[in-house]
Motif scaffolding. Structure first.
Motif, PDB file in Angstrom:
ATOM      1  N   UNK A 171      -2.276  -2.054  12.525  1.00 30.94           N
ATOM      2  CA  UNK A 171      -2.942  -1.752  11.245  1.00 30.94           C
ATOM      3  C   UNK A 171      -2.592  -2.501  10.006  1.00 30.94           C
ATOM      4  N   UNK A 172      -1.175  -2.988   9.958  1.00 25.52           N
ATOM      5  CA  UNK A 172      -0.847  -3.808   8.901  1.00 25.52           C
ATOM      6  C   UNK A 172      -1.532  -5.373   9.091  1.00 25.52           C
ATOM      7  N   UNK A 173      -1.740  -5.915  10.306  1.00 20.23           N
ATOM      8  CA  UNK A 173      -2.292  -7.145  10.426  1.00 20.23           C
ATOM      9  C   UNK A 173      -3.854  -6.820   9.743  1.00 20.23           C
ATOM     10  N   UNK A 174      -4.466  -5.626  10.018  1.00 20.29           N
ATOM     11  CA  UNK A 174      -5.873  -5.610   9.736  1.00 20.29           C
ATOM     12  C   UNK A 174      -5.802  -5.363   8.130  1.00 20.29           C
ATOM     13  N   UNK A 175      -5.037  -4.777   7.597  1.00 20.99           N
ATOM     14  CA  UNK A 175      -4.645  -4.393   6.345  1.00 20.99           C
ATOM     15  C   UNK A 175      -4.414  -5.736   5.448  1.00 20.99           C
ATOM     16  N   UNK A 176      -3.824  -6.736   6.075  1.00 17.31           N
ATOM     17  CA  UNK A 176      -3.018  -7.967   5.432  1.00 17.31           C
ATOM     18  C   UNK A 176      -2.004  -7.293   4.310  1.00 17.31           C
ATOM     19  N   UNK A 177      -1.160  -6.498   5.030  1.00 19.83           N
ATOM     20  CA  UNK A 177      -0.115  -6.006   4.203  1.00 19.83           C
ATOM     21  C   UNK A 177       1.031  -5.241   4.847  1.00 19.83           C
ATOM     22  N   UNK A 178       2.024  -5.187   4.472  1.00 22.48           N
ATOM     23  CA  UNK A 178       3.404  -4.420   5.227  1.00 22.48           C
ATOM     24  C   UNK A 178       3.339  -3.015   5.164  1.00 22.48           C
ATOM     25  N   UNK A 179       2.742  -2.489   4.098  1.00 18.33           N
ATOM     26  CA  UNK A 179       2.693  -0.947   4.100  1.00 18.33           C
ATOM     27  C   UNK A 179       3.629  -0.593   2.969  1.00 18.33           C
ATOM     28  N   UNK A 180       4.755  -1.294   2.616  1.00 16.67           N
ATOM     29  CA  UNK A 180       5.749  -0.682   1.706  1.00 16.67           C
ATOM     30  C   UNK A 180       5.404  -1.171   0.201  1.00 16.67           C
ATOM     31  N   UNK A 181       6.400  -0.688  -0.512  1.00 20.70           N
ATOM     32  CA  UNK A 181       6.035  -1.149  -1.996  1.00 20.70           C
ATOM     33  C   UNK A 181       5.879  -2.828  -2.289  1.00 20.70           C
ATOM     34  N   UNK A 214      -0.530   1.659  21.358  1.00 19.68           N
ATOM     35  CA  UNK A 214       0.728   1.751  20.540  1.00 19.68           C
ATOM     36  C   UNK A 214       0.279   1.384  19.089  1.00 19.68           C
ATOM     37  N   UNK A 215       0.742   2.186  18.209  1.00 16.54           N
ATOM     38  CA  UNK A 215       0.523   1.689  16.676  1.00 16.54           C
ATOM     39  C   UNK A 215       1.432   2.034  15.923  1.00 16.54           C
ATOM     40  N   UNK A 216       1.962   1.345  14.842  1.00 19.46           N
ATOM     41  CA  UNK A 216       3.000   1.654  13.945  1.00 19.46           C
ATOM     42  C   UNK A 216       2.670   2.688  13.123  1.00 19.46           C
ATOM     43  N   UNK A 217       3.754   3.791  13.086  1.00 20.08           N
ATOM     44  CA  UNK A 217       3.605   5.065  12.231  1.00 20.08           C
ATOM     45  C   UNK A 217       3.514   4.486  10.575  1.00 20.08           C
ATOM     46  N   UNK A 218       2.041   4.638  10.124  1.00 23.67           N
ATOM     47  CA  UNK A 218       1.597   4.389   8.799  1.00 23.67           C
ATOM     48  C   UNK A 218       1.583   5.558   7.938  1.00 23.67           C
ATOM     49  N   UNK A 219       1.607   5.595   6.477  1.00 27.89           N
ATOM     50  CA  UNK A 219       1.397   6.478   5.734  1.00 27.89           C
ATOM     51  C   UNK A 219      -0.268   6.340   5.624  1.00 27.89           C
ATOM     52  N   UNK A 220      -0.961   7.273   5.049  1.00 29.00           N
ATOM     53  CA  UNK A 220      -2.477   7.270   4.812  1.00 29.00           C
ATOM     54  C   UNK A 220      -2.988   6.093   4.048  1.00 29.00           C
ATOM     55  N   UNK A 221      -2.165   5.512   3.364  1.00 30.96           N
ATOM     56  CA  UNK A 221      -2.408   4.103   2.694  1.00 30.96           C
ATOM     57  C   UNK A 221      -1.596   3.032   3.143  1.00 30.96           C
TER      58      UNK A 221
END
Length: 350
Positions: A171-181, A214-221
């Motif tokens: 999901x982070x590759x699809x979003x081009x973002x590591x998910x954190x602040x 397999x998927x990394x546990x992400x927040x909704x955003x």
């Protein structure tokens, strides 16, 4: 050559090439994966035709627009995309709603002798297909959620799983973002929400539902993008596998993985300002000072100790229903060999 027929989005794989006849800006917002952009009207031409339509009526807009379309079609027919295609080439063409733009391109292609077809309903029908696919495919997947405290190299473990032939939804590759602040990719903008969902749907379509995904546990955003709600709910109910690393190993990993943050110290300090309400003005000012000085070891160590780690287990227990029965993979360090070993251990858990 077969007769023209309405083509559904799910039948697009039967064609040699998918051509998006919309303008470059429409294509950039979202498009069918693998599609080639051959605009019948570019962005400026669309603006001109739209203005003529509203100011002088449909006839004048079509007269001027028709000349533009003809010129663009001639250019495309002479371009590498079409110039050397064999007679048996089968392209699928779409525009916004399967109307004049894709229709005109298909007509000229068929006059040449190619078995060109038009996507029924255009991009709008494909967009509905994406939403439907996510709704229908998500409940059937055997999801394994990779969790772990910040700096546990979860993304690298997913990459190692991919190299071993496992099914992975990154999901982070699809979003081009590591998910954190601090997770924005340097110099890489995030895609649109629609394109993010298109990437997810394409990954799900390629999955074998009889095998784990397999998927990394992400927040909704993830950054400014929202994970589709059906996927959020499925992740919350799925089995969890926790990557457990020591604070020392995690800090060393973060200092390598986020080293680029030191390239723009002022931007890093500004982003940390968002934590003032949660962490207090004095603490954040200290972090901002370290950011401006490039003291990343001090900064990351306190971010882990005071911000990320205190909220980690509480948030995981709240969001993942199977957190209490999670299985764990212990790693002593987070070098390349250690990450490979962690991936092997994850696969051994089944």
């Amino acid at each position: 050559m077969s007769q023209p027929r309405p083509v559904r989005p799910e039948d697009r794989h039967a064609f040699d090439t998918v051509i998006d006849a919309r303008s470059p800006s429409e294509f950039a917002l979202d498009h069918i994966p693998g599609a080639i952009n051959c605009p019948v009207l570019d962005d400026e031409e669309r603006r001109i035709v739209g203005t003529l339509y509203h100011q002088q009526g449909a006839f004048e807009a079509r007269r001027v627009g028709g000349a533009m379309v003809a010129a663009n079609l001639a250019r495309h027919l002479q371009s590498p995309v079409m110039a050397e295609r064999p007679i048996k080439w089968k392209p699928l063409v779409y525009c916004w709603r399967g109307g004049l733009r894709s229709g005109s391109m298909v007509q000229w292609m068929r006059l040449v002798g190619w078995d060109a077809q038009q996507l029924a309903g255009g991009y709008k029908s494909f967009r509905k297909h994406v939403v439907t696919q996510i709704d229908q495919l998500v409940p059937a997947i055997q999801l394994r959620v990779i969790v772990g405290a910040t700096g546990s190299a979860k993304t690298r473990v997913l990459e190692a799983l991919t190299r071993r032939g496992a099914q992975v939804l990154d999901l982070e590759a699809a979003a081009c973002h590591k998910g954190s602040l601090l997770g924005a990719w340097p110099g890489v903008p995030q895609p649109s929400q629609k394109q993010f969902e298109t990437r997810i749907a394409a990954a799900l379509e390629a999955c074998d539902p009889t095998r784990p995904l397999y998927v990394e546990g992400e927040s909704p955003r993830i950054g400014r993008l929202s994970v589709p709600q059906p996927l959020v709910e499925r992740m919350r109910a799925a089995d969890c596998i926790e990557i457990r690393a020591t604070p020392e190993a995690r800090l060393a990993y973060l200092l390598t993985d986020y080293a680029y943050l030191g390239d723009d110290r002022e931007a890093l300090a500004e982003r940390l300002g968002a934590l003032k309400e949660m962490q207090g003005k004095e603490t954040v000012q200290r972090w901002q000072q370290w950011a401006r000085e490039g003291a990343l070891p001090l900064l990351f160590a306190e971010l882990m100790a005071l911000h990320y780690d205190p909220h980690y287990e509480r948030s995981q227990a709240k969001h993942f229903h199977a957190w209490a029965t999670r299985r764990s993979v212990e790693v002593g360090a987070l070098g390349a060999a250690d990450i490979d070993a962690a991936a092997e251990a994850v696969l051994a858990l089944g």
